[in-house]
Structures are given as structure tokens and as C-alpha cells.
Design an enzyme around this catalytic site. Structure first.
Site, short mmCIF file in Angstrom:
data_model
loop_
_atom_site.label_atom_id
_atom_site.label_comp_id
_atom_site.label_asym_id
_atom_site.label_seq_id
_atom_site.Cartn_x
_atom_site.Cartn_y
_atom_site.Cartn_z
N ARG A 236 0.81 -1.21 0.05
CA ARG A 236 0.01 0.10 0.14
C ARG A 236 0.86 1.24 -0.18
NH1 ARG A 236 -3.42 -2.57 -1.61
NH2 ARG A 236 -5.64 -3.02 -0.49
N ASP A 260 4.22 -0.55 -7.18
CA ASP A 260 2.86 -0.87 -7.89
C ASP A 260 1.84 -0.16 -7.12
OD1 ASP A 260 1.33 -2.34 -9.77
OD2 ASP A 260 0.50 -3.51 -7.96
N GLU A 265 -3.01 7.50 -5.07
CA GLU A 265 -3.23 7.13 -6.14
C GLU A 265 -4.65 6.70 -6.70
OE1 GLU A 265 -1.75 3.03 -5.05
OE2 GLU A 265 -3.36 2.08 -5.37
N HIS A 297 -0.93 -0.24 -9.93
CA HIS A 297 -1.85 -1.31 -9.01
C HIS A 297 -2.34 -2.41 -9.72
CE1 HIS A 297 -3.09 -1.06 -4.56
NE2 HIS A 297 -3.11 -2.30 -5.00
P1 NAD Z 1 -1.16 -10.67 4.93
O1 NAD Z 1 -1.98 -10.18 6.08
O2 NAD Z 1 -1.37 -12.33 4.50
O3 NAD Z 1 0.28 -10.56 5.27
C1 NAD Z 1 0.81 -9.43 6.13
C2 NAD Z 1 2.00 -9.86 6.78
O4 NAD Z 1 2.50 -8.56 7.19
C3 NAD Z 1 1.50 -10.89 8.00
O5 NAD Z 1 2.30 -11.76 8.15
C4 NAD Z 1 1.83 -9.66 9.09
O6 NAD Z 1 2.26 -10.35 10.41
C5 NAD Z 1 3.14 -8.88 8.48
N1 NAD Z 1 3.38 -7.80 9.46
C6 NAD Z 1 2.41 -6.67 9.82
N2 NAD Z 1 2.82 -5.77 10.55
C7 NAD Z 1 4.32 -5.73 10.16
C8 NAD Z 1 5.47 -5.09 10.32
N3 NAD Z 1 5.28 -3.90 11.01
N4 NAD Z 1 6.75 -5.50 9.98
C9 NAD Z 1 6.81 -6.97 9.44
N5 NAD Z 1 5.48 -7.60 9.16
C10 NAD Z 1 4.50 -7.19 9.57
O7 NAD Z 1 -1.39 -9.70 3.65
P2 NAD Z 1 -1.45 -9.97 2.09
O8 NAD Z 1 -2.51 -10.67 1.62
O9 NAD Z 1 -0.01 -10.86 1.85
O10 NAD Z 1 -1.17 -8.45 1.78
C11 NAD Z 1 0.09 -8.04 1.85
C12 NAD Z 1 -0.14 -6.44 1.36
O11 NAD Z 1 -0.39 -6.39 -0.14
C13 NAD Z 1 -1.33 -5.63 1.76
O12 NAD Z 1 -1.00 -4.31 2.05
C14 NAD Z 1 -2.33 -5.60 0.65
O13 NAD Z 1 -3.28 -4.59 0.87
C15 NAD Z 1 -1.38 -5.61 -0.50
N6 NAD Z 1 -1.98 -5.97 -1.69
C16 NAD Z 1 -1.51 -5.51 -2.94
C17 NAD Z 1 -2.06 -5.97 -4.25
C18 NAD Z 1 -1.67 -5.33 -5.51
O14 NAD Z 1 -2.13 -5.43 -6.46
N7 NAD Z 1 -0.36 -4.63 -5.53
C19 NAD Z 1 -3.05 -7.02 -4.15
C20 NAD Z 1 -3.41 -7.52 -2.93
C21 NAD Z 1 -2.94 -7.12 -1.77
#
Ligand code: NAD
Length: 331
Positions: A236, A260, A265, A297
Site C-alpha cells: 500500500r 505498484d 493513487e 496497482h
Molecule cells: P497478510 O495479512 O497475509 O500478510 C501481511 C503480513 O505482514 C503478516 O504476516 C503480518 O504479520 C506482517 N506484518 C504486519 N506488520 C508488520 C511489520 N510492521 N513488520 C513486518 N511484518 C508485518 O497480507 P497479504 O494478503 O499478504 O497482503 C500484503 C499487502 O499486499 C497488503 O498491504 C495488501 O493490501 C497488499 N495487496 C496488494 C495488491 C496489489 O495488487 N499490489 C493486491 C493484494 C494485496
């Protein structure tokens, strides 16, 4: 016949829905291109279930009250984020809300791989030179991925897939995450944040945007990174202090960045500004940088993800309409 209304459908979803319907002759689906709001809620009258895919908040009580009045039992989101829902209003009106927690973690991780390799092989420069018919090699000598350390901040659903991909390519993978997943022990080594910042050659962030992760990547973090580091953000925009990143790229504190997502955005990505201006100076600056790449994105945007978005949400909706419990219920 079960009657479904899909709000705000995208063209790519229509293709999947049309295919899905061939196997469900008991379901009739109508769709529209408007979001669910007080002006459009009446369209749901006469349907057994609704779903939507939208950014705008559903915060007006009238929407929830009318859905209840129409006998609808759910609001099915075809997206992951659910901060558009007022759960008090949903509960008060007996509406179960579901989301699609993950469309395809693999989709985003492949984008991370693509951006990392693009930057590693200096393809911004090569492309620019191509345009000028300059086919010289200076500055294009690259490092190989199996010699490098990839550092992941947040190895959850997406970060785990990123780890597996880079591990398969022979890279050393380290990660900082408060949650340690035993299934990743053969893929990565857990370390603290500082070790990732200081030792990784490619640093990629996959945390959610929380109060605790807002501007996690600030000036002090970029200063800890190697001057040769490549930074990737497909999580994000708000996880990164964008002016600090721009300064780090301008001053060569780090070597390159692949994004991305970027702060501000919304209302820009997925829209066409080829004939008009857009209001995001950060984005304009990054677009002009030779050592950055940005995609709008689209990390998630693959065939699998769109199919999952439709099929998982449809399954959730039909489960609730049938009086059963969906595994993705949020209230
Ligand atoms: P998820 O909840 O499965 O994993 C997130 C991980 O981050 C967890 O393991 C959590 O413990 C860890 N975390 C939280 N705070 C932390 C910190 N300060 N330091 C280190 N680790 C920390 O989430 P996900 O489904 O893997 O999504 C990850 C990110 O990708 C989110 O921000 C989501 O919005 C984004 N996303 C982007 C797209 C895209 O198209 N670019 C698509 C889907 C999701």
C-alpha cells in the site's frame, strides 16, 4: 431460480460470470455499472442476493435498511478490503458481509519478481536507449539473482509467495515479520527489520497498511539500506514516506525502486489521463525518474485473480442465501 444482482461489474468479470453461469442454470445474474449507494439501492429490489466491487463507502443507513426490507440477507464484496462497510448498520439489518481475503497471492508476487528483475537488469535505461537507437552497453552490467539476498518485510500470504519465488531462483531469502510461519523455515530465515534493511540487496514490503506500518519506510530506513539496494513496494502506498523515497532515489542512497502503489493513487490509477492532468506530484516525479518503475496497482490483476474474485464471492453469496455459513463472513 436464484436471482443475483452484481453492482459495478468490470468487463473482465463479465467474461468469468458468463462462463460460470453455464454450470449454474439455477442462477440468474443481472449486473450494472453503478456502485451500491442510496441512489442505486432500489435496483436490488426483487433479487435474492447482491455483490459489489467498489471503493466508495456504504455508510448511509438507508442502504442497509432497504436491503433488509427487500429480504436480502447479505452484502458480498468481490474485493479484499471491507472498510467501506458500516458493520453496526449491517448487523442491525441482519446483513452478513463477506469479502474475498485473497484472490491470488501469486499474482502480486510475480509482479514483484518482474519489477525486481527489470530494475536488476537496468531495463529502464536499456529501453530509453532503444528509443534513441543507442545500443551501447555502458552501465548495463548486472548482478545475478542467485548471488543476492532478498529481504521481505511482512511474509504473510503475498510475502510467502515472494519468498518461494526468489528461493526457487537461488536467492538467499530473509524476512522480518512478527509472525513466524514454520512452513517457511525451508524457504527463508527470520531476522529483525534492521537486518533486512542493512543486508538485503532487494527489499520488498508486504505488510498491510496499519497505524504501525504507516510510513514504515522513512528517511532513516532508506539510509540504513545499501547504496546498491533495490526497493519494491506492491503493498500500500502509505507504507512508504514517498518524499523520503524520492530523496533516497535522487541522492542514490538506494539504487532503484519498483512500485505498484503510491500515496494518493485513488482516482488516478485505473483512469486515463492521456488528455488531461492528474493531481499527484509524487507520481509525476517518480514517473520521470530513470531509476524507478511504477505500475498502476495491477499486481493482483491476472486471469486467476479475476476468476477467484468472481467464483469465491459467488460461492459465499449462494451459501448465505441457502441459510448456511460462509467461511468469509466478517460479521
Ligand atoms: P497478510 O495479512 O497475509 O500478510 C501481511 C503480513 O505482514 C503478516 O504476516 C503480518 O504479520 C506482517 N506484518 C504486519 N506488520 C508488520 C511489520 N510492521 N513488520 C513486518 N511484518 C508485518 O497480507 P497479504 O494478503 O499478504 O497482503 C500484503 C499487502 O499486499 C497488503 O498491504 C495488501 O493490501 C497488499 N495487496 C496488494 C495488491 C496489489 O495488487 N499490489 C493486491 C493484494 C494485496
Amino acid at each position: 431460480m436464484i436471482k443475483i444482482l452484481m453492482y459495478n461489474i468490470m468487463d473482465d468479470e463479465k467474461i468469468v460470470v458468463t462462463e460460470w453461469l453455464k454450470h449454474r442454470p439455477d442462477v440468474h445474474i443481472d449486473w450494472n455499472d453503478v456502485t451500491l449507494n442510496p441512489d442505486t439501492v432500489d435496483l436490488a429490489k426483487g433479487y435474492d442476493g447482491i455483490s459489489t466491487e467498489q471503493d466508495n463507502l456504504i455508510d448511509d443507513p438507508i442502504v442497509y435498511e432497504k436491503l433488509h426490507e427487500f429480504g436480502i440477507k447479505q452484502i458480498t464484496l468481490r474485493i479484499t478490503g471491507y472498510d467501506i462497510i458500516d458493520f453496526d448498520l449491517a448487523n442491525k439489518n441482519d446483513l452478513k458481509v463477506t469479502n474475498v481475503p485473497a484472490y491470488s497471492p501469486r499474482s502480486v508476487s510475480e509482479m514483484v519478481l518482474t519489477q525486481a528483475m527489470w530494475l536488476l537488469r537496468h531495463l529502464n535505461t536499456a529501453q530509453q536507449r532503444n528509443q534513441a537507437h543507442d545500443f551501447t552497453w555502458e552501465g548495463l552490467q548486472a548482478r545475478e539473482i542467485h548471488d543476492l539476498t532478498v529481504g521481505i518485510i511482512g511474509a504473510g500470504k503475498i510475502g510467502s509467495e515472494v519468498a518461494r519465488i526468489f528461493k526457487a531462483l537461488g536467492a538467499t531469502v530473509i524476512a522480518a515479520d512478527p509472525i513466524h510461519r514454520p512452513e517457511l523455515n525451508s524457504v527463508l530465515t527470520y531476522v529483525d527489520h534492521e537486518t533486512v534493511f542493512k543486508t538485503a540487496d532487494i527489499i520488498t514490503t508486504h505488510t498491510p497498511l496499519l497505524d504501525s506500518t504507516y510510513h514504515l519506510f522513512d528517511e532513516s530506513v532508506f539510509k540504513q539500506m545499501k547504496p546498491s539496494a533495490i526497493f519494491i513496494n506492491a503493498s500500500r502506498g502509505g507504507v512508504v514516506d514517498t518524499p523520503a523515497l524520492i530523496t533516497a532515489l535522487e541522492n542514490h542512497t538506494i539504487t532503484a525502486a519498483g512500485l505498484d502503489t503510491i500515496e494518493g493513487e485513488a482516482d488516478i490509477f485505473s483512469n486515463d489521463f492521456s488528455d488531461s492532468d492528474f493531481d499527484n506530484d509524487y507520481l509525476k516525479t517518480i514517473l520521470a525518474m530513470p531509476n524507478a518503475i511504477i505500475t498502476p496497482h495491477i499486481g493482483f490483476y491476472t486471469d486467476n485473480a479475476i476468476r477467484n474474485m468472481v467464483e469465491i464471492s459467488m460461492h459465499d453469496m449462494l451459501t448465505i442465501i441457502a441459510g448456511q455459513t460462509s467461511e468469509h463472513e466478517l460479521n
